[in-house]
Motif scaffolding. Structure first.
Motif: not given
Length: 315
Positions: A293-315
């Motif tokens: 993820v660090y090497n992908q775009e965008p790698n920003s606070a908003k992208s990480w935060l969006s991923g953190g609040v996303k519903i995860l079905n396989n964790t």
């Protein structure tokens, strides 16, 4: 705020002392982080969610709790908030999540991130691996075109474990040569899609289940001399296999088939990992995902935060 009042506020900054400017900066930063979280949550729930308990769609708003919207299912009667099923659910200090997400985008160590956000070291560790639940979902499901695959080896580590399954090692004596190495399969294509998996060994039985589902028909698989890949390519229909044996100085075939892209990726990953001073083998897959993820775009606070609040079905 009206435009005239806003510009009057800006002009008043000239009258502030250095200490007052510093406090104002902290105050603005705090509100900006809260606003970023509000933006992400509003984008995340632009429509009413599905009930996580019975999967019914008949859901209504049910007030708020601790700054989060709550919902009630008309079918089963159960309530849930807008972070139910997300990586960050049940974590406290929401006002600091955005800053911590920024630390992840910069690849900070645990202690540096803890100092930056004003949180405890244990909290920093817990938050890191909660955010990395999202990173684990970014593994490529398919690779196409020219695919490079190889194993990378790291010393087995029980860092952070309270109990060892073996006697502790001591400095000197046998040296580091006896430390078992843990293999991880890394596969990527020329379209910057990457997938990885931590293995028990480098045998066909371990590599095949991780690699075969990634191969697309008509792809060209480039590997090193590990013979396991020969059988994998033969069993996958429509796959051309190119073996590049370094000991025979066979690095590039037909000026395009090589594993140098993968070698470069692994080299950058190893350099990036040095700041962490070794990671436990149980968490190795998390750090492989983080670097992806660090090497992908965008790698920003908003992208990480969006991923953190996303519903995860396989964790």
């Amino acid at each position: 705020m009206e435009t005239n009042s806003f510009f009057e506020l800006l002009r008043s900054f000239n009258q502030l002392s250095s200490l007052q400017l510093e406090r104002a900066q902290e105050h603005l930063r705090h509100h900006m982080q809260q606003d970023l979280l509000r933006q992400v949550l509003s984008e995340r729930h632009s429509t009413l969610p599905v009930c996580p308990h019975c999967h019914a769609k008949h859901v209504i708003h049910w007030g708020q709790s601790r700054g989060l919207l709550r919902y009630r299912c008309k079918e089963c009667g159960k309530t849930f908030n807008q972070l139910h099923g997300a990586a960050l659910t049940r974590l406290r200090h929401k006002e600091k999540w955005a800053r911590y997400a920024s630390c992840l985008s910069e690849g900070m160590s645990l202690r540096k991130a803890a100092r930056e956000c004003g949180i405890d070291l244990k909290t920093s560790f817990r938050w890191r691996h909660r955010f990395l639940r999202y990173a684990l979902t970014t593994n490529a499901s398919k690779l196409s075109g020219i695919i490079e695959a190889d194993e990378v080896f790291t010393p087995e580590s029980f860092k952070g474990s309270r109990h060892l399954s073996r006697p502790p090692r001591k400095h000197g004596g046998q040296g580091q040569g006896r430390v078992p190495l843990v293999p991880a399969l890394i596969a990527l294509d020329r379209y910057e899609h990457e997938a990885d998996a931590v293995l028990l060994d480098k045998s066909y039985q371990q590599i095949a289940p991780a690699l075969q589902p990634l191969l697309s028909r008509g792809s060209i698989l480039c590997t090193d001399g590990n013979q396991s890949y020969i059988q994998i390519a033969e069993e996958a229909a429509g796959i051309i296999h190119k073996r590049l044996i370094m000991s025979e100085h066979h690095r590039v075939g037909d000026e395009v088939y090589h594993i140098q892209t993968l070698n470069n990726y692994v080299s950058r990953w190893r350099g990036w990992m040095q700041k962490f001073q070794g990671v436990g083998t149980d968490y190795l897959k998390n750090y492989l995902a983080w670097f992806r993820v660090y090497n992908q775009e965008p790698n920003s606070a908003k992208s990480w935060l969006s991923g953190g609040v996303k519903i995860l079905n396989n964790t």
